[in-house]
Design a protein around this motif. Sequence first.
Motif, PDB file in Angstrom:
ATOM      1  N   GLN A   7       0.056   6.049 -12.883  1.00 17.68           N
ATOM      2  CA  GLN A   7      -1.928   4.901 -12.370  1.00 17.68           C
ATOM      3  C   GLN A   7      -1.710   3.345 -11.685  1.00 17.68           C
ATOM      4  O   GLN A   7      -1.188   2.329 -12.274  1.00 17.68           O
ATOM      5  N   PRO A   8      -2.083   3.573 -10.060  1.00 16.59           N
ATOM      6  CA  PRO A   8      -2.414   2.290  -9.905  1.00 16.59           C
ATOM      7  C   PRO A   8      -3.083   1.299  -9.970  1.00 16.59           C
ATOM      8  O   PRO A   8      -4.128   1.511 -10.570  1.00 16.59           O
TER       9      PRO A   8
ATOM     10  N   ALA B  56      -7.084   0.881 -10.021  1.00 11.25           N
ATOM     11  CA  ALA B  56      -7.956   0.943  -9.329  1.00 11.25           C
ATOM     12  C   ALA B  56      -9.044   1.032  -8.573  1.00 11.25           C
ATOM     13  O   ALA B  56      -9.456   1.855  -7.547  1.00 11.25           O
ATOM     14  N   SER B  57      -8.492  -0.096  -8.113  1.00 10.42           N
ATOM     15  CA  SER B  57      -9.821  -0.470  -7.022  1.00 10.42           C
ATOM     16  C   SER B  57      -8.501  -0.299  -5.313  1.00 10.42           C
ATOM     17  O   SER B  57      -9.816  -0.407  -5.047  1.00 10.42           O
ATOM     18  N   LYS B  58      -7.424  -0.007  -5.892  1.00  8.52           N
ATOM     19  CA  LYS B  58      -6.568   0.028  -4.233  1.00  8.52           C
ATOM     20  C   LYS B  58      -6.477   1.944  -3.576  1.00  8.52           C
ATOM     21  O   LYS B  58      -6.549   2.091  -3.168  1.00  8.52           O
ATOM     22  N   VAL B  59      -7.330   2.545  -4.670  1.00  8.56           N
ATOM     23  CA  VAL B  59      -7.114   3.883  -4.910  1.00  8.56           C
ATOM     24  C   VAL B  59      -8.362   4.283  -3.508  1.00  8.56           C
ATOM     25  O   VAL B  59      -7.896   5.097  -2.645  1.00  8.56           O
TER      26      VAL B  59
ATOM     27  N   ASP C 220       0.813  -0.953  -0.476  1.00  9.89           N
ATOM     28  CA  ASP C 220       0.086  -0.481   0.317  1.00  9.89           C
ATOM     29  C   ASP C 220       0.822   1.577  -0.097  1.00  9.89           C
ATOM     30  O   ASP C 220       0.458   2.571  -0.933  1.00  9.89           O
ATOM     31  N   LYS C 221       1.841   0.829   0.709  1.00  9.53           N
ATOM     32  CA  LYS C 221       2.981   2.587   0.520  1.00  9.53           C
ATOM     33  C   LYS C 221       3.661   2.698  -0.624  1.00  9.53           C
ATOM     34  O   LYS C 221       3.845   3.521  -1.666  1.00  9.53           O
ATOM     35  N   LYS C 222       3.808   1.574  -1.466  1.00  6.37           N
ATOM     36  CA  LYS C 222       4.007   1.404  -3.007  1.00  6.37           C
ATOM     37  C   LYS C 222       3.141   2.250  -4.238  1.00  6.37           C
ATOM     38  O   LYS C 222       3.994   2.848  -4.731  1.00  6.37           O
ATOM     39  N   ILE C 223       1.899   2.109  -3.631  1.00  5.64           N
ATOM     40  CA  ILE C 223       0.952   2.193  -3.982  1.00  5.64           C
ATOM     41  C   ILE C 223       0.704   3.728  -4.480  1.00  5.64           C
ATOM     42  O   ILE C 223       0.213   4.355  -4.735  1.00  5.64           O
TER      43      ILE C 223
END
Length: 139
Positions: A124-125, A127-130, A112-115
């Motif tokens: 753009q990581p 989309a579901s993680k944003v 998550d830190k990387k995202i």
Amino acid sequence: MLAQLVYVSSRKNTCNDFEIEKILAACQKNNPHVDATGVLLYSQDKFIQYLEGEAKQLLALFDKIKQDPRHEKVRMISYGPIKEKAFPSWHMATKKLSKKDVDYKTHISLQDKKIFAQLLQGEQPEASKVLSMLKQFFD
């Protein structure tokens, strides 16, 4: 159609804390009229904003945001339909991020830190993680 929109931009040096207060005041005044809600994360040099509302209203709002002289290099990260709002009563919540160290309010994985680092760079990581990533700053 209910939708979400996330963008990242570079904050200009001329955008001081007083300007941030003006942005928040404008959001709180204008967003209820178009039923837009969301959150704004900002640092000394970046903005990340998550907006939710009717799709056409969000795109019109984003067109206005892109013209705001307080930032540049505006880049849409995510846009798409949602079933319900994540922040239904927040016409705009804000959180200032430290340039040196992000203060996560919950446990956050290295992935998550990387995202989040990708978000800050305008990449753009997934989309579901944003949304889940941004919610960690306000839960």
